[in-house]
Write a protein that holds these residues in place. Structure first.
Motif, PDB file in Angstrom:
ATOM      1  N   HIS B 111       0.816  -1.214   0.000  1.00  0.00           N
ATOM      2  CA  HIS B 111       0.000   0.000   0.000  1.00  0.00           C
ATOM      3  C   HIS B 111       0.858   1.275   0.000  1.00  0.00           C
ATOM      4  CE1 HIS B 111      -3.539   2.452   0.940  1.00  0.00           C
ATOM      5  NE2 HIS B 111      -2.808   3.051   1.858  1.00  0.00           N
ATOM      6  N   HIS B 115       1.105   4.464  -2.612  1.00  0.00           N
ATOM      7  CA  HIS B 115       1.079   5.912  -2.351  1.00  0.00           C
ATOM      8  C   HIS B 115       2.229   6.609  -3.073  1.00  0.00           C
ATOM      9  CE1 HIS B 115      -2.272   6.855   0.180  1.00  0.00           C
ATOM     10  NE2 HIS B 115      -1.981   5.926   1.071  1.00  0.00           N
ATOM     11  N   SER B 143      -0.413   9.792   6.037  1.00  0.00           N
ATOM     12  CA  SER B 143      -1.834   9.450   5.916  1.00  0.00           C
ATOM     13  C   SER B 143      -2.364   9.067   7.284  1.00  0.00           C
ATOM     14  CB  SER B 143      -2.001   8.283   4.934  1.00  0.00           C
ATOM     15  OG  SER B 143      -1.479   7.115   5.516  1.00  0.00           O
ATOM     16  N   ASP B 326      -6.590   7.102  -0.532  1.00  0.00           N
ATOM     17  CA  ASP B 326      -6.381   5.729  -0.996  1.00  0.00           C
ATOM     18  C   ASP B 326      -7.165   5.519  -2.286  1.00  0.00           C
ATOM     19  OD1 ASP B 326      -4.914   5.387   1.247  1.00  0.00           O
ATOM     20  OD2 ASP B 326      -6.405   4.181   2.315  1.00  0.00           O
TER      21      ASP B 326
HETATM   22 ZN    ZN Z   1      -3.194   4.967   2.498  1.00  0.00          ZN
END
Ligand code: ZN
Lengths: 225, 366
Positions: B111, B115, B143, B326
């Motif tokens: 993840h 980003h 985040s 996201d």
């Molecule tokens: Zn995130």
């Protein structure tokens, strides 16, 4: 063994025991294993394995049946996500089936009442009571989220208790003469039963549910997650 | 090469189609903010439930928006972790089933790497001047779940210089907004309030942690709690006796109407941004970065962008606001470069809720 698009795939990841089946008009092939929390890791591998063993490919699958719960919340999401992905990906219908219905299904011809169980994790179970009413096999009331210790609460004489029951609870049930507790192989949930329940709906031409089905979340009276 | 990216690690259900790791053909993001607002934060079980119902419609729309059919997709990229387990497994199992259904490769994506790669994407298909970031670069990922300072020397080569040792920056904003009763999500709420407030009237601590590039924001939260304590008062209406909600509903405290919430928010925001900017600037200098890239939800904060721009002697690049949250496009983008490096998964791939960001390539000796 079968023509393209004529086989139903059944997926049950409601509990620690995962199972799958391939079901056609003339054949049934089942596979079950103790997946525990490794459902995501094992499910698709086993589907591929069962297809290969039966000399089938994904092209043969014409519909998917999946248990929607009650059961372990994350387990249900694994099965549903996989079923929906296959349904959408192959443009084939998906049918959601109640896990308690699958559990009770093989005993539907019995004259006795049935209490079906599905483990819900954290020392809890969800139960559903079934009985014959004017010749028809029906569930009475909503599923109940109970503590393990209340497994036999309120059951009358000649009630068959079925489903996955933790072995620690078994002796108590066997001592209590009013209930009938079949051996494990006769009371465990089987994917063939799920497939058959799904098959009937598919053959009856019922509409695809892949866009709408979601897990059946049965909470306890206390706060549960 | 057309990659379908699927992202469900927290509270956005998203799917996107990206061409060659650069051009976004579609990027559908279904946010759950409405669902979690009354709880003052993301409730993992509720997030997982929403993913199950949203995932197929979101993927369907992503294909339609992109104007591509199922058989034109060349690979599927999916978030493997880090994130919420119940949420991750919805995207993962759907992606695996699609990979089997369409007989295309499955690419596992971190993840955080996603980003980072939001800076390699463009929504403008006709933009011939688009240039991807240059290496080496320093990336600040900020985040709700993460605050990481990463040195990137090449595709797949990541060195985490520092990360938060307690709360993430976005978490600090969420908690701050909750304490000040400014709403959820906290980042935009604090920024809105700060715009109306005056800075410099309240002092909040900065945790520098010596020469380290690590971050800590929990002390800031404690200081904020101490600051608002004097404005607290008894609730005017009796507490609700029974709640039928199976999840604990957030009951905000009550304050005197003369509490200067906007002023406090402005100084609170300043304290977070200050630490982020100084550490990022120092990291860029020390490692002779040719540019700094921003990523993550907090990268949308305009004070952070402005301060960084002023402080840096190298160019700053930030994703468009939509790519800060996201989204599936960043997963498809990162997935393209992973695929170029030969990284694909088999069907026994599991989710990895604690997955760290690590390099998958060694650097060529120079
Ligand atoms: Zn995130």
């Amino acid at each position: 063994m079968a023509d393209p698009g004529t086989v139903m795939l059944a997926i049950d990841t409601s509990t620690d025991t995962s199972s799958i089946a391939l079901y056609s008009a003339s054949h049934l092939s089942e596979l079950s294993w103790h997946a525990g929390r490794n459902q995501t890791q094992t499910l698709l591998v086993q589907i591929e394995h069962l297809l290969t063993l039966n000399r089938l490919t994904l092209d043969h699958i014409g519909a998917v049946a999946v248990t929607v719960g009650p059961g372990m919340f994350n387990g249900l999401r694994v099965g549903l996500s996989t079923a929906k992905g296959l349904g959408f990906g192959r443009s084939i219908p998906v049918y959601g089936i109640d896990t308690l219905d699958v559990t009770a299904y093989p005993h539907r011809t019995s004259a006795d009442s049935i209490r079906a169980f599905v483990p819900a994790g954290r020392g809890r179970v969800v139960s559903g009571d079934y009985r014959k009413r004017s010749g028809r096999w029906t569930r009475s009331g909503d599923p109940q989220n109970r503590d393990f210790s209340e497994i036999a609460a309120g059951v009358g004489a000649n009630t068959i208790i079925i489903g996955e029951i933790p072995s620690a609870v078994e002796p108590g049930l066997l001592e209590n003469g009013s209930e009938l507790l079949p051996l494990l192989s006769l009371r465990a949930r089987r994917p063939g039963n799920l497939a058959e329940l799904g098959w009937r709906r598919w053959q009856a031409g019922e509409p695809d549910e892949s866009a709408t089905i979601e897990p059946l979340y049965v909470h306890g009276t206390r706060r549960a997650t | 090469m057309l990659i379908l990216g699927i992202e469900t690690s927290c509270d956005e259900t998203s799917a996107a189609v990206v061409s060659d790791g650069q051009v976004i053909l579609s990027n559908v993001i279904r946010s759950q903010e409405d669902l979690h607002e009354r709880y003052g934060g993301v409730v993992p079980e509720l997030a997982s439930r929403r993913h199950v119902t949203a995932i197929i419609p979101v993927i369907d729309l992503a294909l339609r928006d992109a104007g591509v059919s199922k058989d034109e997709i060349d690979a599927i990229a999916v978030t493997e972790g880090p994130g919420l387990a119940g949420s991750l497994l919805v995207g993962m199992n759907t992606a695996k089933a699609l990979s089997m259904a369409w007989d295309v490769p499955l690419i596992p994506v971190n993840h955080l790497e996603g980003h980072i790669y939001s800076n390699w994407l463009t929504e403008d298909q006709s933009d011939s001047t688009f240039q991807p970031p240059r290496f080496p670069c320093v990336c600040l990922i900020v985040s709700g779940g993460h605050t990481e300072l990463v040195l990137i020397r090449d595709h797949g080569h990541f060195e985490v210089l520092g990360r938060t040792i307690d709360d993430a920056a976005g978490e600090a904003f969420d908690k701050g907004a909750r304490i000040l009763r400014l709403g959820f999500p906290g980042g935009p709420a604090i920024q809105r309030a700060s715009a109306e407030g005056k800075m410099g009237r309240h002092t909040f601590p900065r945790a520098w942690l010596g020469d380290s590039y690590d971050f800590s924001f929990s002390g800031l939260k404690t200081a904020l709690l101490r600051e608002v304590e004097k404005y607290k008062r008894e609730p005017s209406r009796p507490k609700k006796v029974v709640s039928t909600d199976p999840f604990p509903v957030h009951e905000p405290p009550e304050y005197s109407p003369n509490m200067p919430a906007s002023d406090i928010a402005a100084d609170f925001q300043d304290a977070i941004v200050d630490v982020l900017v100084k550490k990022t600037e120092r990291a860029a200098q020390e490692h002779r970065a040719s540019m700094v890239v921003l990523a993550g939800g907090v990268a949308a904060n305009s004070l952070l962008r402005k301060r960084l721009e002023n402080a840096l002697s190298v160019p700053l690049r930030s994703p468009s606001l939509r790519l800060c949250t996201d989204n599936g496009a960043m997963i498809a983008g990162a997935g393209y470069y992973l695929y170029q490096r030969g990284i694909i998964a088999s069907f026994d791939l599991d989710i990895s809720p604690q997955l760290p960001l690590v390099s998958d390539t060694a650097l060529e000796p120079s």
